[in-house]
Design a protein around this motif. Structure first.
Motif, PDB file in Angstrom:
ATOM      1  N   ARG A   1      30.480  43.187  44.812  1.00 27.09           N
ATOM      2  CA  ARG A   1      31.343  43.057  43.244  1.00 27.09           C
ATOM      3  C   ARG A   1      32.806  43.435  43.846  1.00 27.09           C
ATOM      4  O   ARG A   1      33.437  42.618  43.139  1.00 27.09           O
ATOM      5  N   GLN A   2      32.935  44.140  44.784  1.00 24.23           N
ATOM      6  CA  GLN A   2      34.233  44.551  45.306  1.00 24.23           C
ATOM      7  C   GLN A   2      35.024  43.016  45.716  1.00 24.23           C
ATOM      8  O   GLN A   2      36.072  42.703  45.766  1.00 24.23           O
ATOM      9  N   LYS A   3      34.087  42.333  46.743  1.00 18.62           N
ATOM     10  CA  LYS A   3      34.570  41.262  47.238  1.00 18.62           C
ATOM     11  C   LYS A   3      34.816  40.319  46.058  1.00 18.62           C
ATOM     12  O   LYS A   3      36.101  39.363  46.502  1.00 18.62           O
ATOM     13  N   ASP A   4      34.136  39.996  45.080  1.00 16.76           N
ATOM     14  CA  ASP A   4      34.090  39.100  44.172  1.00 16.76           C
ATOM     15  C   ASP A   4      35.656  39.598  43.497  1.00 16.76           C
ATOM     16  O   ASP A   4      36.468  38.678  43.080  1.00 16.76           O
ATOM     17  N   LEU A   5      35.829  40.990  43.063  1.00 11.77           N
ATOM     18  CA  LEU A   5      37.108  41.327  42.561  1.00 11.77           C
ATOM     19  C   LEU A   5      38.435  40.992  43.361  1.00 11.77           C
ATOM     20  O   LEU A   5      39.348  40.587  42.935  1.00 11.77           O
ATOM     21  N   VAL A   6      38.135  41.020  44.786  1.00  9.83           N
ATOM     22  CA  VAL A   6      39.195  41.024  45.589  1.00  9.83           C
ATOM     23  C   VAL A   6      39.669  39.104  45.810  1.00  9.83           C
ATOM     24  O   VAL A   6      40.865  38.914  45.498  1.00  9.83           O
ATOM     25  N   ARG A   7      38.603  38.510  45.691  1.00 14.71           N
ATOM     26  CA  ARG A   7      38.752  37.034  45.638  1.00 14.71           C
ATOM     27  C   ARG A   7      39.527  36.743  44.199  1.00 14.71           C
ATOM     28  O   ARG A   7      40.530  36.039  44.287  1.00 14.71           O
ATOM     29  N   ARG A   8      39.106  37.377  43.109  1.00 17.46           N
ATOM     30  CA  ARG A   8      39.867  36.979  41.795  1.00 17.46           C
ATOM     31  C   ARG A   8      41.377  37.536  42.105  1.00 17.46           C
ATOM     32  O   ARG A   8      42.230  36.934  41.434  1.00 17.46           O
ATOM     33  N   GLN A   9      41.176  38.590  42.445  1.00 21.95           N
ATOM     34  CA  GLN A   9      42.711  39.436  42.435  1.00 21.95           C
ATOM     35  C   GLN A   9      43.898  38.471  43.501  1.00 21.95           C
ATOM     36  O   GLN A   9      44.863  38.032  43.116  1.00 21.95           O
ATOM     37  N   MET A  10      43.094  37.797  44.351  1.00 21.13           N
ATOM     38  CA  MET A  10      43.947  37.019  45.220  1.00 21.13           C
ATOM     39  C   MET A  10      44.555  35.838  44.452  1.00 21.13           C
ATOM     40  O   MET A  10      45.578  34.997  44.609  1.00 21.13           O
ATOM     41  N   ASN A  11      43.335  35.105  43.797  1.00 23.53           N
ATOM     42  CA  ASN A  11      43.524  33.821  43.193  1.00 23.53           C
ATOM     43  C   ASN A  11      44.521  34.233  41.937  1.00 23.53           C
ATOM     44  O   ASN A  11      45.499  33.436  41.794  1.00 23.53           O
ATOM     45  N   LEU A  12      44.527  35.464  41.238  1.00 26.00           N
ATOM     46  CA  LEU A  12      45.398  35.497  40.204  1.00 26.00           C
ATOM     47  C   LEU A  12      46.913  36.017  40.664  1.00 26.00           C
ATOM     48  O   LEU A  12      47.905  35.637  40.044  1.00 26.00           O
ATOM     49  N   ALA A  13      46.749  36.439  41.946  1.00 25.74           N
ATOM     50  CA  ALA A  13      48.132  36.835  42.348  1.00 25.74           C
ATOM     51  C   ALA A  13      49.116  35.516  42.601  1.00 25.74           C
ATOM     52  O   ALA A  13      50.031  35.444  42.452  1.00 25.74           O
ATOM     53  N   GLY A  14      48.296  34.458  43.316  1.00 23.10           N
ATOM     54  CA  GLY A  14      48.855  33.183  43.481  1.00 23.10           C
ATOM     55  C   GLY A  14      49.075  32.577  42.072  1.00 23.10           C
ATOM     56  O   GLY A  14      50.311  31.887  41.899  1.00 23.10           O
ATOM     57  N   GLN A  15      48.383  32.611  41.074  1.00 21.30           N
ATOM     58  CA  GLN A  15      48.769  32.124  39.785  1.00 21.30           C
ATOM     59  C   GLN A  15      50.054  32.732  39.099  1.00 21.30           C
ATOM     60  O   GLN A  15      50.819  32.315  38.549  1.00 21.30           O
TER      61      GLN A  15
END
Length: 136
Positions: A24-38
């Motif tokens: 779950r943490q890995k998924d959250l980090v991936r979404r976090q990086m994606n959202l930071a780019g957005q």
């Protein structure tokens, strides 16, 4: 959270919980990086849109002023066409601003803050489960 972790009775339960929350943490980090780019894209886009809107407003004012001065028939038609085009472009830019401008940027910033919090809480939970595992 502490009460939940204390209910783990075996090392296997702790291992299963740790594996689940690491995923779950890995998924959250991936979404976090994606959202930071957005968020970065939205920030750049919002500034570009704001500049376009200001330029279009100036163009519209200029065309309107020139039309009011009473130019010739040919120039009047040309200015009216330019004015209509600029007004349409302004309408589209204002719609883009609603979707991708500063409000959109603020939404991305809020979502990123929520993800930051979730990542922190997942890490805290993993640490608590690892501490419980060490107790067992």
């Amino acid at each position: 959270m502490v009460e939940t972790v204390q209910k783990f009775a075996t090392i296997a339960e702790c291992d299963a919980a740790i594996q689940t929350f690491i995923k779950r943490q890995k998924d959250l980090v991936r979404r976090q990086m994606n959202l930071a780019g957005q968020k970065e894209t939205y920030g750049e886009t919002s500034e570009v849109i704001a500049a376009q809107i200001e330029n279009l407003k100036k163009d519209i004012a200029s065309f309107t002023e020139r039309l009011a001065s009473g130019p010739g028939i040919k120039e009047t038609e040309e200015l009216e066409d330019k004015l209509a085009t600029a007004e349409y472009q302004l309408h589209r830019a204002l719609r883009r601003e609603r979707n991708y401008g500063r409000p959109g940027y603020a939404g991305k910033e809020f979502d990123l803050d929520l993800l930051d919090y979730s990542v922190e809480k997942a890490a805290e939970f993993i640490q608590a489960v690892e501490a419980r595992k060490a107790q067992l």
